[in-house]
Each structure stands twice: as C-alpha cells, then as structure tokens.
Design a protein around this motif. Structure first.
Motif, PDB file in Angstrom:
ATOM      1  N   LEU A 194     -22.375  46.674 -20.495  1.00 23.95           N
ATOM      2  CA  LEU A 194     -22.761  45.263 -20.438  1.00 23.95           C
ATOM      3  C   LEU A 194     -21.904  44.440 -21.398  1.00 23.95           C
ATOM      4  N   TYR A 195     -21.392  43.330 -20.882  1.00 22.95           N
ATOM      5  CA  TYR A 195     -20.648  42.366 -21.686  1.00 22.95           C
ATOM      6  C   TYR A 195     -21.370  41.026 -21.646  1.00 22.95           C
ATOM      7  N   ASP A 196     -21.076  40.180 -22.599  1.00 29.96           N
ATOM      8  CA  ASP A 196     -21.749  38.886 -22.623  1.00 29.96           C
ATOM      9  C   ASP A 196     -21.206  37.918 -21.578  1.00 29.96           C
ATOM     10  N   ARG A 197     -20.126  38.303 -20.909  1.00 29.49           N
ATOM     11  CA  ARG A 197     -19.547  37.524 -19.808  1.00 29.49           C
ATOM     12  C   ARG A 197     -18.696  38.469 -18.970  1.00 29.49           C
ATOM     13  N   ASN A 198     -18.022  37.937 -17.968  1.00 27.03           N
ATOM     14  CA  ASN A 198     -17.177  38.767 -17.116  1.00 27.03           C
ATOM     15  C   ASN A 198     -16.180  39.553 -17.970  1.00 27.03           C
ATOM     16  N   PRO A 199     -16.146  40.893 -17.838  1.00 24.73           N
ATOM     17  CA  PRO A 199     -15.263  41.697 -18.702  1.00 24.73           C
ATOM     18  C   PRO A 199     -13.783  41.456 -18.488  1.00 24.73           C
ATOM     19  N   VAL A 200     -13.393  40.768 -17.410  1.00 24.42           N
ATOM     20  CA  VAL A 200     -11.977  40.433 -17.253  1.00 24.42           C
ATOM     21  C   VAL A 200     -11.548  39.380 -18.265  1.00 24.42           C
ATOM     22  N   ASP A 201     -12.500  38.681 -18.831  1.00 24.75           N
ATOM     23  CA  ASP A 201     -12.206  37.680 -19.868  1.00 24.75           C
ATOM     24  C   ASP A 201     -11.882  38.414 -21.167  1.00 24.75           C
ATOM     25  N   PRO A 202     -10.687  38.207 -21.727  1.00 26.29           N
ATOM     26  CA  PRO A 202     -10.314  38.907 -22.970  1.00 26.29           C
ATOM     27  C   PRO A 202     -11.283  38.661 -24.114  1.00 26.29           C
ATOM     28  N   ALA A 203     -12.023  37.556 -24.051  1.00 24.03           N
ATOM     29  CA  ALA A 203     -12.958  37.242 -25.126  1.00 24.03           C
ATOM     30  C   ALA A 203     -14.336  37.861 -24.903  1.00 24.03           C
ATOM     31  N   ALA A 204     -14.498  38.592 -23.792  1.00 21.09           N
ATOM     32  CA  ALA A 204     -15.800  39.189 -23.495  1.00 21.09           C
ATOM     33  C   ALA A 204     -16.188  40.193 -24.581  1.00 21.09           C
ATOM     34  N   ARG A 205     -17.441  40.129 -24.998  1.00 17.80           N
ATOM     35  CA  ARG A 205     -17.938  41.000 -26.063  1.00 17.80           C
ATOM     36  C   ARG A 205     -18.803  42.102 -25.468  1.00 17.80           C
ATOM     37  N   PHE A 206     -18.464  43.361 -25.795  1.00 18.22           N
ATOM     38  CA  PHE A 206     -19.239  44.501 -25.331  1.00 18.22           C
ATOM     39  C   PHE A 206     -20.550  44.579 -26.096  1.00 18.22           C
ATOM     40  N   ILE A 207     -21.624  44.902 -25.387  1.00 18.25           N
ATOM     41  CA  ILE A 207     -22.947  45.017 -25.998  1.00 18.25           C
ATOM     42  C   ILE A 207     -23.416  46.466 -25.873  1.00 18.25           C
ATOM     43  N   GLY A 208     -23.607  47.127 -26.984  1.00 16.78           N
ATOM     44  CA  GLY A 208     -23.939  48.546 -26.972  1.00 16.78           C
ATOM     45  C   GLY A 208     -25.398  48.866 -26.760  1.00 16.78           C
ATOM     46  N   GLU A 209     -26.284  47.944 -27.116  1.00 17.32           N
ATOM     47  CA  GLU A 209     -27.710  48.205 -26.947  1.00 17.32           C
ATOM     48  C   GLU A 209     -28.455  46.906 -26.685  1.00 17.32           C
ATOM     49  N   ILE A 210     -29.530  47.035 -25.901  1.00 15.51           N
ATOM     50  CA  ILE A 210     -30.444  45.933 -25.651  1.00 15.51           C
ATOM     51  C   ILE A 210     -31.822  46.390 -26.111  1.00 15.51           C
ATOM     52  N   ARG A 211     -32.318  45.709 -27.140  1.00 13.47           N
ATOM     53  CA  ARG A 211     -33.628  46.086 -27.685  1.00 13.47           C
ATOM     54  C   ARG A 211     -34.765  45.363 -26.978  1.00 13.47           C
ATOM     55  N   ASP A 212     -34.548  44.102 -26.635  1.00 18.60           N
ATOM     56  CA  ASP A 212     -35.549  43.328 -25.907  1.00 18.60           C
ATOM     57  C   ASP A 212     -34.857  42.136 -25.263  1.00 18.60           C
ATOM     58  N   GLY A 213     -35.649  41.259 -24.650  1.00 11.70           N
ATOM     59  CA  GLY A 213     -35.086  40.132 -23.932  1.00 11.70           C
ATOM     60  C   GLY A 213     -34.280  39.189 -24.793  1.00 11.70           C
ATOM     61  N   ASN A 214     -34.538  39.146 -26.090  1.00 12.36           N
ATOM     62  CA  ASN A 214     -33.780  38.256 -26.972  1.00 12.36           C
ATOM     63  C   ASN A 214     -32.298  38.602 -27.006  1.00 12.36           C
ATOM     64  N   ASP A 215     -31.973  39.889 -26.812  1.00 14.29           N
ATOM     65  CA  ASP A 215     -30.573  40.314 -26.840  1.00 14.29           C
ATOM     66  C   ASP A 215     -29.807  39.875 -25.599  1.00 14.29           C
ATOM     67  N   LEU A 216     -30.511  39.341 -24.609  1.00 14.97           N
ATOM     68  CA  LEU A 216     -29.870  38.934 -23.355  1.00 14.97           C
ATOM     69  C   LEU A 216     -29.699  37.425 -23.231  1.00 14.97           C
ATOM     70  N   ARG A 217     -30.099  36.684 -24.238  1.00 15.41           N
ATOM     71  CA  ARG A 217     -30.093  35.224 -24.148  1.00 15.41           C
ATOM     72  C   ARG A 217     -28.716  34.646 -23.869  1.00 15.41           C
ATOM     73  N   ASP A 218     -27.683  35.230 -24.442  1.00 16.23           N
ATOM     74  CA  ASP A 218     -26.335  34.681 -24.280  1.00 16.23           C
ATOM     75  C   ASP A 218     -25.489  35.470 -23.285  1.00 16.23           C
TER      76      ASP A 218
END
Length: 383
Positions: A194-218
């Motif tokens: 899971l990335y915070d945006r399309n992974p083709v975007d060089p600025a996309a940030r990889f997300i290693g864990e999701i603890r709850d819905g708050n981690d998905l806000r952005d």
C-alpha cells in the motif's frame, strides 16, 4: 505494477504481527487476475506454477491454504479471441464460463506436480446471504481440509447477477477467510504493498502497516485494471473488513508470494481487532440478505449500541418489509443511519401492533425481545 518498497524501521507490534501471519496454520490466499493471465488474455501456466510452488512450500510446513482465484473472465478472453473485457452481464458470464474451465485445469495440473488434489468451489453473494448455504460452504471447506485437498474458490460469475455479486474477489476472500476460520488473509495482486498514492508517482510513500482507519486518512487508492474488477481501493476495503473481524491481513504482489508465505517480510500488514466476532455476527453484518427494516428512537439507539442490550418493542417507531421470524433485518436510527442488524423474533404482521409498547403492556407470549442481544450486531462496535 511492482516497485521496490522501502519500509521505515518496524514497530514491535508490526514485527509480531508479521510473525503471527507466517505462523498461521489456516490461511486464505487471494490472487488477482493480472497475476494469473498473460498479455494474450490466456491462463499463464508459468505464473500459476510459481504461485503453486510457494503455496505448496507453506502447505508442506503444515498450513492449510485456501486459494481465492480471480481470472475466470480474463482467462476466457484469449480462447475467444477477445481483446477487451466484455461490459454486459451476459457477455461476462459467457466468457467466465469459458475461462473457468481453463483456469481450473491449470490449478489442478500445477498442484498435481506435488501429488496434491484440488477442488473448485464456486460461490455467489446469495450463497453467503443465506445462512443454510453459508453453513454448507463452511462444511464443504472444512471437509476438504480434512481430506488434504486445496480448495480453489471463485465467484460463480456464470450465474451471479449484477444485484447479487460480491463485486470483486477481494471481498469474497475476506468473507471466506472469516467463515473458514482462517488465521490470516493474503491479498496478492500486481502491487507490492500500500502506498499513499499511485506507486508510479516517485513521491509515493510506502506504508508498512495499518493499525486502524486513522492510518488511511491520507491514502488515495485506485480502481481495477484492464482485466480485473478490483483495485487497491477494493483491497483496502477487503483488508479492513477482515481485520475488523479479527483476521490479520498481508497485502503485497503475487511476484513476492514466496517471501510473503515464508517470512512475511514484504508488503503491508493490517492489524486485526483484538477479539474475533462470531461466525453468526459476521454473517449477519457483512453477508446476510436483509428482509426488512426496524426504525428505532434515540433511546433505543443508545441501548443497543451500548453493548449487551436487546431491542425491545418500546423503542421501535416503525417497520418496513414483509419479514418473518428468524429473518435478518436492518436496524435504523432516527436520522436514517443503519446502526446494525439483527435476527427478528416476530413476523412483520405480528410486530406491527407491538410498536412503542412497554413489555408489561404486551400479552403473554409476546414479551420476549424483538431482537435478542445474542442475535444483534451493531456497526458502532465494529468501527
């Protein structure tokens, strides 16, 4: 698409969860269409062999694996010389009928290399929506486990109609994981996490864990690809569904299935709720068909969402639908929000004259709760 993800230092909780997932003795592995078919829109035997090699290694270590396989429609396009996925229901069903034969054959051929038997299990949303069919599916999956058979589950596209579909095999996988008593769910596609945006975007940030819905806000998740119906949005939704019900999830690419099933040191993990809801409550909340609606007042909302309280006639303001005793009904608050579901104890015509009355005002034999606490699930408690 797969790119090399760089995860920041892991928390102790994330490390422990990855260990828990790799130690699970019963797991569901969902494979996306793009990971099973080639550019010619046919089943890719080499791709399936790579997946089966990794699954067999995990099974050889003592884990029972249920595969939820997409790809029926995608696999049928090549044999029919089609370059575009059909958009009409009859067209998709016809192509799925062709593809399902090729897909099942390749799964069976590949597992046969290890002397392992496979079984095809086709489900529709209406199967999950009816408790008797759900129980039959559970019993079948459990018997296949005892027989040492690897189930290959898919939505029965050839008979499901547009109003009664799981929508994508990611949600189907989450439902199967809970109903089969799985200890972990793997969602595998063509993206390594899971990335915070399309992974083709060089600025996309990889997300290693999701603890709850708050981690998905952005997080901005996309839709499905050319041959599939899912996408990252559907995978996140399915992962949240499974994790809310106590099943941990690992989301990564099919290319990394070996590491995912072996060490769990790839992709994104979704932390589960600490307690797992019962099979009945899961079915009632997320799979069952509803036969009607009970509208309740604010006091009843507070009572049933407070935990452990039954729904009484005094708190019900109106009803809709021709439901019968034992049916599942939606429970709706005064603002129109569905707050939960439950198994109603009365037929609609019996319940109608009881509305708004105290239990003491009701005749003998009609003083039991309308929805008993043991058969009531509220959405607030699953947030």
């Amino acid at each position: 698409m797969t790119r090399t993800s760089v995860s920041p230092s892991r928390s102790d909780a994330e490390t422990a969860l990855r260990t828990r997932i790799t130690a699970a003795r019963r797991v569901v592995v969902k494979i996306g269409s793009s990971s099973l078919t080639g550019p010619d829109n046919r089943v890719d035997p080499a791709a399936i062999d790579r997946i089966v090699d990794a699954v067999q290694a995990r099974q050889g270590a003592g884990t029972h694996v249920i595969i939820v396989s997409s790809g029926a429609v995608a696999s049928g396009m090549g044999p029919l010389n089609m370059t575009e996925r059909p958009t009409d229901l009859a067209g998709k069903q016809a192509v799925a009928a062709v593809g399902q034969v090729y897909l099942a054959h390749e799964w069976g051929r590949s597992f046969a290399r290890y002397g392992r038997t496979t079984a095809q299990v086709l489900l529709t949303a209406s199967d999950a929506g009816r408790r008797d069919r759900t129980r039959n599916a559970q019993r079948t999956l459990d018997r296949l486990r005892l027989l040492g058979v690897t189930p290959i589950v898919n939505e029965n596209d050839t008979v499901a109609h547009s109003e009664m579909r799981f929508g994508d095999n990611d949600r189907l996988a989450a439902i199967v994981a809970h109903l089969a008593g799985a200890e972990a769910l793997y969602l595998l596609s063509d993206v390594d996490g899971l990335y915070d945006r399309n992974p083709v975007d060089p600025a996309a940030r990889f997300i290693g864990e999701i603890r709850d819905g708050n981690d998905l806000r952005d997080v901005v998740a996309g839709d499905g690809g050319r041959v599939g119906t899912g996408g990252m949005a559907s995978k996140v939704s399915a992962a949240r569904l499974a994790s809310r019900c106590g099943v941990p999830v690992l989301l990564t690419s099919a290319e990394q299935i070996g590491a995912a099933l072996d060490t769990g040191d790839v992709g994104t993990v979704f932390h589960p709720k600490t307690t797992r809801i019962s099979a009945w409550k899961f079915w009632a909340l997320y799979a069952a068909d509803t036969a009607g609606t009970l509208r309740i007042d604010a006091g009843a909302v507070r009572a049933v969402t407070g935990g452990g309280n039954s729904l009484l006639a005094v708190g019900i303001t109106s009803i809709d639908g021709e439901f019968h005793s034992g049916d599942i009904v939606d429970i709706v608050g005064p603002d129109g929000e569905v707050i939960g579901r439950g198994e109603v104890a009365y037929d609609a015509h019996t319940l109608a004259p009881m509305l708004g009355k105290q239990t003491s005002e009701l005749p003998e034999g009609m003083q039991r709760p309308v929805v008993h606490a043991d058969y009531l699930s509220d959405y607030a408690s699953r947030a």
